[in-house]
Write an enzyme that holds these catalytic residues in place. Structure first.
Site, PDB file in Angstrom:
ATOM      1  N   ARG A  58       1.050  -1.210   0.160  1.00  0.00           N
ATOM      2  CA  ARG A  58       0.180   0.187   0.116  1.00  0.00           C
ATOM      3  C   ARG A  58       0.790   1.307  -0.133  1.00  0.00           C
ATOM      4  O   ARG A  58       0.519   2.139  -0.829  1.00  0.00           O
ATOM      5  CB  ARG A  58      -0.928  -0.033   1.174  1.00  0.00           C
ATOM      6  CG  ARG A  58      -1.932  -1.112   1.214  1.00  0.00           C
ATOM      7  CD  ARG A  58      -2.801  -0.978   2.409  1.00  0.00           C
ATOM      8  NE  ARG A  58      -3.934  -2.146   2.576  1.00  0.00           N
ATOM      9  CZ  ARG A  58      -4.760  -2.342   3.320  1.00  0.00           C
ATOM     10  NH1 ARG A  58      -4.910  -1.334   4.343  1.00  0.00           N
ATOM     11  NH2 ARG A  58      -5.787  -3.152   3.195  1.00  0.00           N
TER      12      ARG A  58
ATOM     13  N   ASP B   1      -4.161   3.965   4.408  1.00  0.00           N
ATOM     14  CA  ASP B   1      -3.056   3.694   3.275  1.00  0.00           C
ATOM     15  C   ASP B   1      -3.862   2.918   2.223  1.00  0.00           C
ATOM     16  O   ASP B   1      -3.131   2.667   1.350  1.00  0.00           O
ATOM     17  CB  ASP B   1      -1.948   2.617   3.948  1.00  0.00           C
ATOM     18  CG  ASP B   1      -2.522   1.675   4.584  1.00  0.00           C
ATOM     19  OD1 ASP B   1      -3.641   1.155   4.583  1.00  0.00           O
ATOM     20  OD2 ASP B   1      -1.553   0.851   5.337  1.00  0.00           O
ATOM     21  N   ASP B   2      -4.934   3.037   2.155  1.00  0.00           N
ATOM     22  CA  ASP B   2      -5.838   2.192   1.067  1.00  0.00           C
ATOM     23  C   ASP B   2      -6.557   3.015   0.349  1.00  0.00           C
ATOM     24  O   ASP B   2      -7.597   2.900  -0.294  1.00  0.00           O
ATOM     25  CB  ASP B   2      -6.618   0.995   1.454  1.00  0.00           C
ATOM     26  CG  ASP B   2      -7.704   1.540   2.557  1.00  0.00           C
ATOM     27  OD1 ASP B   2      -7.505   2.417   2.799  1.00  0.00           O
ATOM     28  OD2 ASP B   2      -8.507   0.657   2.856  1.00  0.00           O
TER      29      ASP B   2
ATOM     30  N   ASP C  10     -11.688   6.285  14.551  1.00  0.00           N
ATOM     31  CA  ASP C  10     -12.437   7.208  13.847  1.00  0.00           C
ATOM     32  C   ASP C  10     -13.831   7.418  14.564  1.00  0.00           C
ATOM     33  O   ASP C  10     -14.433   8.385  14.635  1.00  0.00           O
ATOM     34  CB  ASP C  10     -12.897   6.555  12.353  1.00  0.00           C
ATOM     35  CG  ASP C  10     -13.414   5.385  12.164  1.00  0.00           C
ATOM     36  OD1 ASP C  10     -13.374   4.505  13.360  1.00  0.00           O
ATOM     37  OD2 ASP C  10     -13.500   5.145  11.360  1.00  0.00           O
TER      38      ASP C  10
ATOM     39  N   HIS D 176     -13.898   1.931   1.135  1.00  0.00           N
ATOM     40  CA  HIS D 176     -14.064   0.547   0.517  1.00  0.00           C
ATOM     41  C   HIS D 176     -15.292  -0.160   0.906  1.00  0.00           C
ATOM     42  O   HIS D 176     -15.707  -1.128   0.530  1.00  0.00           O
ATOM     43  CB  HIS D 176     -12.979  -0.487   0.856  1.00  0.00           C
ATOM     44  CG  HIS D 176     -12.739  -0.464   2.264  1.00  0.00           C
ATOM     45  ND1 HIS D 176     -12.031   0.062   2.983  1.00  0.00           N
ATOM     46  CD2 HIS D 176     -13.162  -1.617   3.019  1.00  0.00           C
ATOM     47  CE1 HIS D 176     -11.978  -0.470   4.393  1.00  0.00           C
ATOM     48  NE2 HIS D 176     -12.782  -1.477   4.484  1.00  0.00           N
TER      49      HIS D 176
END
Length: 441
Positions: A193, A266-267, A356, A380
């Site tokens: 990633r 990191d995605d 989060d 995602h």
């Protein structure tokens, strides 16, 4: 004595003659005035000549007042204002009885019987009708007060200031260098990633992007120009490790002096120009919590569940970290005494939720700052294929995931799926085709 008696009748006789003469003069004057102007509350319809004159003048009254009525009906919420008179310098000549007669005339005009049968009216017939003063239905003109002068001067100064900068474009509120971009990663994702980010969108924001990881890595420390920070947090994707890294991100941002704190995973692929444009629409001096939730309803949690007497239900929204979110500096300064200096980790431990969710709890519940939903952030957790290719340049972030042996990725032409299964390089070349490794188009 007899002389006195004779002189009294003579005195009364002279007084009676004088009174008679006065009455004649008054009567003559009144007749002349009535023949010229008429009187209110007097029926003159029995005189044919006067009736003809009356009909002519009432027609003038009808014409003029119909215009007034039409004006009033067209602006029911606006006070009626008199039309300009032919002689603006003439002094007011109306009396109270004249005003009452004018109102009576307007009542006659509203009566449909008047058009077919001439009814006795109470109007003033005037030869100088067009110079009649309408001040009884005019709004009083207010004298300018000090506050009025101040407001006028304020508007004038604002207008002048606007004109003075017409030739110079307004500088943007937010530029790229005003943004602190943090990316959370871990050692096991450095070669996959992290490598993709360094080769793609990181090249557009080298000085503004920092990577928060859990190990030292000299190779990527060099590739990122020293922007790889070892947080010393535990490796792995669990609550304590996530909150530990988010706490480090927040503290480093507060020390940076930047205007905006934007967190990504990191995605995430970040469209840097679009991010700058988005933040330029908001002021960093105002409390802003920008992001996108991943759930369809607010999160409901219970605090101190072990002690039922202290059990408390709380609901709030949070921006998912998988899509990214941005906080204004004004908001983070309010967070400083609550979550700064490692306190973020303590709050995460108390509510027992990841980073989060903890961020949303602090901002929405503790600070009472609502989440501003920005649909241009994508994680995602939503189907990437539904994002239309013609809107890619308008999106802030993209993501990917491998679910049930199938990639949840954007549908974009470019590299073959074996070379670029996550479509990061293909998406980057679609947005910025000038990079050297992009296929020729």
């Amino acid at each position: 004595m007899s002389s006195i008696l004779l002189s009294l009748p003579q005195r009364y006789k002279r007084q009676l003659q004088a009174m008679t003469l006065g009455v004649i003069i008054i009567y003559t004057t009144l007749v002349f005035y009535q023949s010229s102007y008429g009187y209110p509350n007097i029926d003159i319809s029995q005189n044919p000549a006067a009736q003809k004159y009356h009909n002519q003048k009432i027609s003038e009254v009808q014409t003029h007042h119909m215009k007034l009525l039409q004006y009033e009906s067209s602006s029911t919420n606006t006070p009626a204002v008199a039309a300009p008179t032919a002689n603006p310098t003439s002094k007011p000549q109306h009396t109270q009885s004249e005003s009452q007669s004018m109102r009576a005339a307007m009542e006659v005009l509203s009566n449909p019987v008047h058009s077919s049968v001439m009814q006795p009216t109470t109007v003033i017939i005037r030869k100088d009708f067009h110079s009649f003063n309408f001040s009884d239905i005019e709004l009083p003109v207010e004298r300018p007060t000090a506050s009025v002068h101040y407001m006028r001067n304020k508007h004038l100064l604002h207008d002048l200031s606007q004109r003075s900068v017409t030739g110079t474009p307004k500088p943007p509120t937010t530029e790229l260098d005003d943004i602190f971009i943090s990316v959370k990663t871990t050692k096991s994702y450095h070669d996959s990633r992290l490598a993709m980010i360094v080769k793609t969108w990181f090249q557009l924001a080298k000085d503004q992007t920092w990577f928060f990881t859990d190990t030292d890595d000299p190779y990527y420390q060099e590739k990122t120009n020293g922007h790889l920070i070892n947080t010393k947090c535990s490796q792995g994707h669990f609550r304590k490790a996530l909150c530990c890294k988010m706490s480090a991100e927040l503290d480093v941002f507060l020390e940076s002096g930047k205007k905006w704190f934007c967190h990504f995973d990191d995605d995430n692929y970040v469209n840097i120009p679009r991010l700058v444009k988005l933040l330029d629409e908001y002021s960093p001096t105002v409390d802003w919590y920008l992001g996108k939730p991943s759930i369809s309803s607010p999160l409901e949690i219970h605090l101190d569940s072990k002690n039922t007497t202290l059990n408390k239900k709380i609901t709030f929204w949070f921006a998912t970290g998988g899509a990214g979110f941005c906080l204004s500096r004004a908001l983070t300064l309010k967070m400083l005494p609550i979550a700064g200096g490692g306190k973020f980790i303590s709050i995460g431990d108390k509510i027992r939720f990841p980073d989060d969710v903890t961020m949303g709890f602090i901002i929405e519940h503790l600070l009472k700052v609502p989440l501003t939903v920005v649909d241009n952030f994508h994680s995602h957790l939503e189907p990437m294929e539904f994002i239309r290719p013609d809107t890619y340049q308008d999106q802030v972030s993209f993501s990917y995931a491998l679910m049930k042996n199938q990639w949840n990725v954007v549908k974009v032409d470019g590299f073959d799926t074996k070379t670029d299964p996550r479509r990061f390089y293909s998406l980057h070349c679609k947005l910025f085709p000038y990079f050297s490794y992009c296929p020729h188009r």
